[in-house]
Design an enzyme around this catalytic site. Structure first.
Site, PDB file in Angstrom:
ATOM      1  N   ASP A   1       1.398  -2.847  -0.682  1.00 29.14           N
ATOM      2  CA  ASP A   1       2.314  -1.729  -0.866  1.00 29.14           C
ATOM      3  C   ASP A   1       3.107  -1.989  -2.146  1.00 29.14           C
ATOM      4  OD1 ASP A   1       1.399  -1.018   1.604  1.00 29.14           O
ATOM      5  OD2 ASP A   1       3.358  -0.909   2.567  1.00 29.14           O
TER       6      ASP A   1
ATOM      7  N   HIS B   1      -3.655  -8.275   0.123  1.00 25.79           N
ATOM      8  CA  HIS B   1      -5.031  -8.313   0.597  1.00 25.79           C
ATOM      9  C   HIS B   1      -5.996  -8.323  -0.581  1.00 25.79           C
ATOM     10  CE1 HIS B   1      -3.915  -6.974   4.832  1.00 25.79           C
ATOM     11  NE2 HIS B   1      -2.790  -6.761   4.148  1.00 25.79           N
TER      12      HIS B   1
ATOM     13  N   SER C   1       7.923  -8.884  -4.659  1.00 31.78           N
ATOM     14  CA  SER C   1       7.584  -9.498  -5.931  1.00 31.78           C
ATOM     15  C   SER C   1       6.603  -8.627  -6.689  1.00 31.78           C
ATOM     16  CB  SER C   1       7.035 -10.910  -5.733  1.00 31.78           C
ATOM     17  OG  SER C   1       7.060 -11.599  -6.959  1.00 31.78           O
TER      18      SER C   1
END
Length: 302
Positions: free
Chosen positions: A84, A160, A271
């Site tokens: 995200d 991911h 981050s």
């Protein structure tokens, strides 16, 4: 900028990390997490566990998992978003420079470090006179592309695999832990080269592929699930140093195979993820700078 660079961000981040590990009394959990949810706009309806009393400390809450059905992985496009976040920049890499935000660049070689041996990455040997960027491109007619995704504190903090690829090598750069907020990134040139980061390098069906997890203030902890030897934000380090680890061995000639959408790692807050990869000239991004994106959505395809 000089004053900000002098702030002991690594020490502060370790202190914050210890604070995050402190177990909260059950009665205090809901008010503390509710304040965080309200401040950063967290959508707890997506969380695998919605009950705030379940999370013993802030660290567990930051690293909460999602319900499996809320992030469907796009099967049509070849590269998906690994996390995200917000798209800061994307496009072709030009003149060995990559944009961290619009108009502010950093050196590709400084960011990735010296080129890894061609034997380890199964690449053909590039002529020695070529630029660093040209050496990364292994197939004639291909270009080098990049995409920068900023994870805000309220975002889902796991990342991911963005495509089907093989991870051959890990390079860990200890460094500063300055904020990677876009506002700060506009002021500090080569911010991503100063900060602690973990560079995963390998190859996909079109050649070179890399994913870099960049640390930030209060994000000293970067975890890669298949790499138990990685330890980030240690108390001391030599400026400009890095350490390498190869996933290629006598028993494993292929490295670590990753499937698109597979769990890869996590931050302990928000981050930045930077993708740098090789692809044919007709590769197209399906993005707009500044847009919000979610893990599993399309980044681009041929």
């Amino acid at each position: 900028v000089a004053l900000y660079k002098s702030v002991p961000t690594r020490l502060l981040s370790r202190a914050w990390g210890r604070l995050n590990q402190v177990e909260l009394p059950t009665w205090l959990r809901k008010p503390v997490y509710s304040l965080y949810i309200w401040t950063f706009g967290v959508n707890m309806k997506e969380a695998a566990v919605e009950d705030l009393h379940h999370y013993r400390n802030l660290s567990e809450f930051f690293r909460r998992k999602l319900k499996p059905q809320v992030r469907p992985v796009c099967c049509v496009h070849s590269v998906i978003s690994p996390s995200d976040g917000k798209i800061l920049n994307f496009g072709q890499v030009k003149n060995c420079e990559v944009e961290q935000v619009k108009g502010v660049t950093y050196s590709l070689e400084s960011f990735l470090g010296p080129r890894i041996s061609t034997e380890e990455l199964h690449f053909s040997q590039a002529p020695p006179g070529n630029s660093f960027q040209q050496q990364l491109v292994t197939k004639e007619g291909n270009e080098l592309y990049h995409c920068v995704i900023y994870l805000a504190p309220g975002d889902y903090h796991c990342f991911h695999s963005p495509t089907d690829w093989r991870v051959s090598h890990r390079r860990h750069f200890p460094g500063s832990l300055m904020s990677v907020n876009p506002g700060v990134a506009r002021w500090i040139k080569e911010l991503f080269c100063h900060n602690e980061r973990v560079v995963l390098t390998g190859d996909w069906k079109h050649g070179f592929f890399s994913l870099t997890a960049v640390g930030a203030t209060n994000v000293g902890s970067i975890r890669i699930y298949f790499d138990q030897d990685l330890h980030t934000n240690s108390p001391s380090y030599s400026k400009g140093s890095y350490n390498d680890f190869s996933f290629i061995s006598n028993n494993n000639k292929e490295g670590i195979p990753m499937r698109k959408g597979e769990h890869l790692g996590e931050f302990n807050l928000g981050s930045t993820i930077v993708l740098i990869f090789e692809a044919p000239k007709d590769f197209k991004f399906h993005l707009k700078a500044g847009q919000k994106i979610r893990f599993g959505e399309a980044l681009g395809s041929l």
